[in-house]
Motif scaffolding. Structure first.
Motif, PDB file in Angstrom:
ATOM      1  N   HIS A 240      18.252 -36.799   4.967  1.00  0.00           N
ATOM      2  CA  HIS A 240      17.221 -35.962   5.384  1.00  0.00           C
ATOM      3  C   HIS A 240      16.093 -36.056   4.517  1.00  0.00           C
ATOM      4  N   TYR A 241      16.263 -36.681   3.461  1.00  0.00           N
ATOM      5  CA  TYR A 241      15.107 -37.211   2.355  1.00  0.00           C
ATOM      6  C   TYR A 241      14.343 -38.519   3.021  1.00  0.00           C
ATOM      7  N   SER A 242      13.157 -38.450   2.730  1.00  0.00           N
ATOM      8  CA  SER A 242      12.246 -39.433   3.038  1.00  0.00           C
ATOM      9  C   SER A 242      12.679 -40.707   2.176  1.00  0.00           C
ATOM     10  N   PRO A 243      12.410 -41.909   2.785  1.00  0.00           N
ATOM     11  CA  PRO A 243      12.633 -43.080   2.211  1.00  0.00           C
ATOM     12  C   PRO A 243      11.939 -43.305   0.559  1.00  0.00           C
ATOM     13  N   LEU A 244      10.740 -42.665   0.356  1.00  0.00           N
ATOM     14  CA  LEU A 244      10.197 -42.436  -0.544  1.00  0.00           C
ATOM     15  C   LEU A 244      10.786 -41.577  -1.683  1.00  0.00           C
ATOM     16  N   THR A 245      11.407 -40.589  -1.386  1.00  0.00           N
ATOM     17  CA  THR A 245      12.067 -39.584  -2.228  1.00  0.00           C
ATOM     18  C   THR A 245      13.146 -40.483  -2.529  1.00  0.00           C
ATOM     19  N   LEU A 246      13.943 -40.855  -1.709  1.00  0.00           N
ATOM     20  CA  LEU A 246      15.280 -41.669  -2.005  1.00  0.00           C
ATOM     21  C   LEU A 246      14.927 -43.132  -2.905  1.00  0.00           C
ATOM     22  N   TYR A 247      13.930 -43.403  -2.831  1.00  0.00           N
ATOM     23  CA  TYR A 247      13.365 -44.717  -3.727  1.00  0.00           C
ATOM     24  C   TYR A 247      13.380 -43.869  -5.084  1.00  0.00           C
ATOM     25  N   THR A 248      12.524 -42.758  -5.140  1.00  0.00           N
ATOM     26  CA  THR A 248      12.581 -41.983  -6.626  1.00  0.00           C
ATOM     27  C   THR A 248      14.026 -41.990  -7.062  1.00  0.00           C
ATOM     28  N   MET A 249      14.715 -41.369  -6.202  1.00  0.00           N
ATOM     29  CA  MET A 249      16.122 -40.904  -6.812  1.00  0.00           C
ATOM     30  C   MET A 249      16.912 -42.333  -7.311  1.00  0.00           C
ATOM     31  N   TYR A 250      16.699 -43.430  -6.549  1.00  0.00           N
ATOM     32  CA  TYR A 250      17.232 -44.692  -6.852  1.00  0.00           C
ATOM     33  C   TYR A 250      16.668 -45.058  -8.515  1.00  0.00           C
ATOM     34  N   GLN A 251      15.304 -45.026  -8.447  1.00  0.00           N
ATOM     35  CA  GLN A 251      14.883 -45.180  -9.907  1.00  0.00           C
ATOM     36  C   GLN A 251      15.400 -44.517 -10.718  1.00  0.00           C
ATOM     37  N   ASP A 252      15.402 -43.274 -10.657  1.00  0.00           N
ATOM     38  CA  ASP A 252      16.176 -42.510 -11.788  1.00  0.00           C
ATOM     39  C   ASP A 252      17.523 -42.834 -12.062  1.00  0.00           C
ATOM     40  N   GLU A 253      18.193 -43.184 -11.073  1.00  0.00           N
ATOM     41  CA  GLU A 253      19.612 -43.657 -11.264  1.00  0.00           C
ATOM     42  C   GLU A 253      19.467 -44.921 -12.232  1.00  0.00           C
ATOM     43  N   LEU A 254      18.681 -45.927 -11.740  1.00  0.00           N
ATOM     44  CA  LEU A 254      18.557 -46.978 -12.733  1.00  0.00           C
ATOM     45  C   LEU A 254      18.188 -46.787 -13.971  1.00  0.00           C
ATOM     46  N   LEU A 255      17.188 -45.743 -14.220  1.00  0.00           N
ATOM     47  CA  LEU A 255      16.493 -45.494 -15.545  1.00  0.00           C
ATOM     48  C   LEU A 255      17.469 -44.489 -16.434  1.00  0.00           C
ATOM     49  N   ILE A 256      17.945 -43.626 -15.956  1.00  0.00           N
ATOM     50  CA  ILE A 256      18.694 -42.764 -16.691  1.00  0.00           C
ATOM     51  C   ILE A 256      20.279 -42.444 -16.442  1.00  0.00           C
ATOM     52  N   GLY A 257      20.583 -43.066 -15.182  1.00  0.00           N
ATOM     53  CA  GLY A 257      22.123 -42.986 -14.980  1.00  0.00           C
ATOM     54  C   GLY A 257      22.318 -41.991 -13.964  1.00  0.00           C
ATOM     55  N   SER A 258      21.446 -41.073 -13.599  1.00  0.00           N
ATOM     56  CA  SER A 258      21.707 -40.178 -12.664  1.00  0.00           C
ATOM     57  C   SER A 258      20.395 -39.528 -11.977  1.00  0.00           C
ATOM     58  N   TYR A 259      20.394 -38.728 -11.084  1.00  0.00           N
ATOM     59  CA  TYR A 259      19.277 -38.074 -10.196  1.00  0.00           C
ATOM     60  C   TYR A 259      19.540 -36.825  -9.995  1.00  0.00           C
ATOM     61  N   ASP A 260      18.391 -36.124  -9.983  1.00  0.00           N
ATOM     62  CA  ASP A 260      18.309 -34.634  -9.052  1.00  0.00           C
ATOM     63  C   ASP A 260      18.154 -34.851  -7.807  1.00  0.00           C
ATOM     64  N   TYR A 261      18.657 -33.750  -7.003  1.00  0.00           N
ATOM     65  CA  TYR A 261      18.244 -33.315  -5.693  1.00  0.00           C
ATOM     66  C   TYR A 261      17.011 -32.811  -5.730  1.00  0.00           C
ATOM     67  N   PRO A 262      16.013 -33.147  -4.762  1.00  0.00           N
ATOM     68  CA  PRO A 262      14.817 -32.533  -4.872  1.00  0.00           C
ATOM     69  C   PRO A 262      14.868 -31.026  -4.164  1.00  0.00           C
ATOM     70  N   GLU A 263      14.236 -30.120  -4.963  1.00  0.00           N
ATOM     71  CA  GLU A 263      14.077 -28.910  -3.924  1.00  0.00           C
ATOM     72  C   GLU A 263      13.541 -28.924  -2.660  1.00  0.00           C
ATOM     73  N   GLU A 264      14.002 -28.336  -1.694  1.00  0.00           N
ATOM     74  CA  GLU A 264      13.190 -28.347  -0.275  1.00  0.00           C
ATOM     75  C   GLU A 264      12.236 -27.180  -0.383  1.00  0.00           C
ATOM     76  N   THR A 265      11.249 -27.239   0.288  1.00  0.00           N
ATOM     77  CA  THR A 265      10.063 -26.213   0.239  1.00  0.00           C
ATOM     78  C   THR A 265      10.103 -25.677   1.505  1.00  0.00           C
TER      79      THR A 265
END
Length: 79
Positions: A54-79
């Motif tokens: 249900h997240y946007s492709p851009l949000t998922l891209y950011t999560m992927y970048q976090d995975e690559l850079l720091i080995g994990s990612y956080d789930y964005p909070e929904e507003t």
């Protein structure tokens, strides 16, 4: 959601994520696709119960970048 509907949703979500990764890296698309499909994010994304779809492709891209850079990612909070 049926399995076919979920597969169709992934088929819509993944290409823009791969395109964004390719655009922002010096890696060819074939390698990007392979790396993305082997990622923890994709493993979770392909599990419908994770609800990552249900997240946007851009949000998922950011999560992927976090995975690559720091080995994990956080789930964005929904507003």
């Amino acid at each position: 959601m049926s399995k076919d509907q979920f597969s169709a949703l992934l088929a819509v979500l993944v290409p823009p994520i791969v395109a964004q990764i390719t655009k922002n890296s010096n890696v060819n698309e074939a390698k990007v696709i392979g790396c993305f499909y082997r990622s923890k994010l994709y493993a979770e994304l392909s599990d419908e119960t994770s609800k990552l779809w249900h997240y946007s492709p851009l949000t998922l891209y950011t999560m992927y970048q976090d995975e690559l850079l720091i080995g994990s990612y956080d789930y964005p909070e929904e507003t």
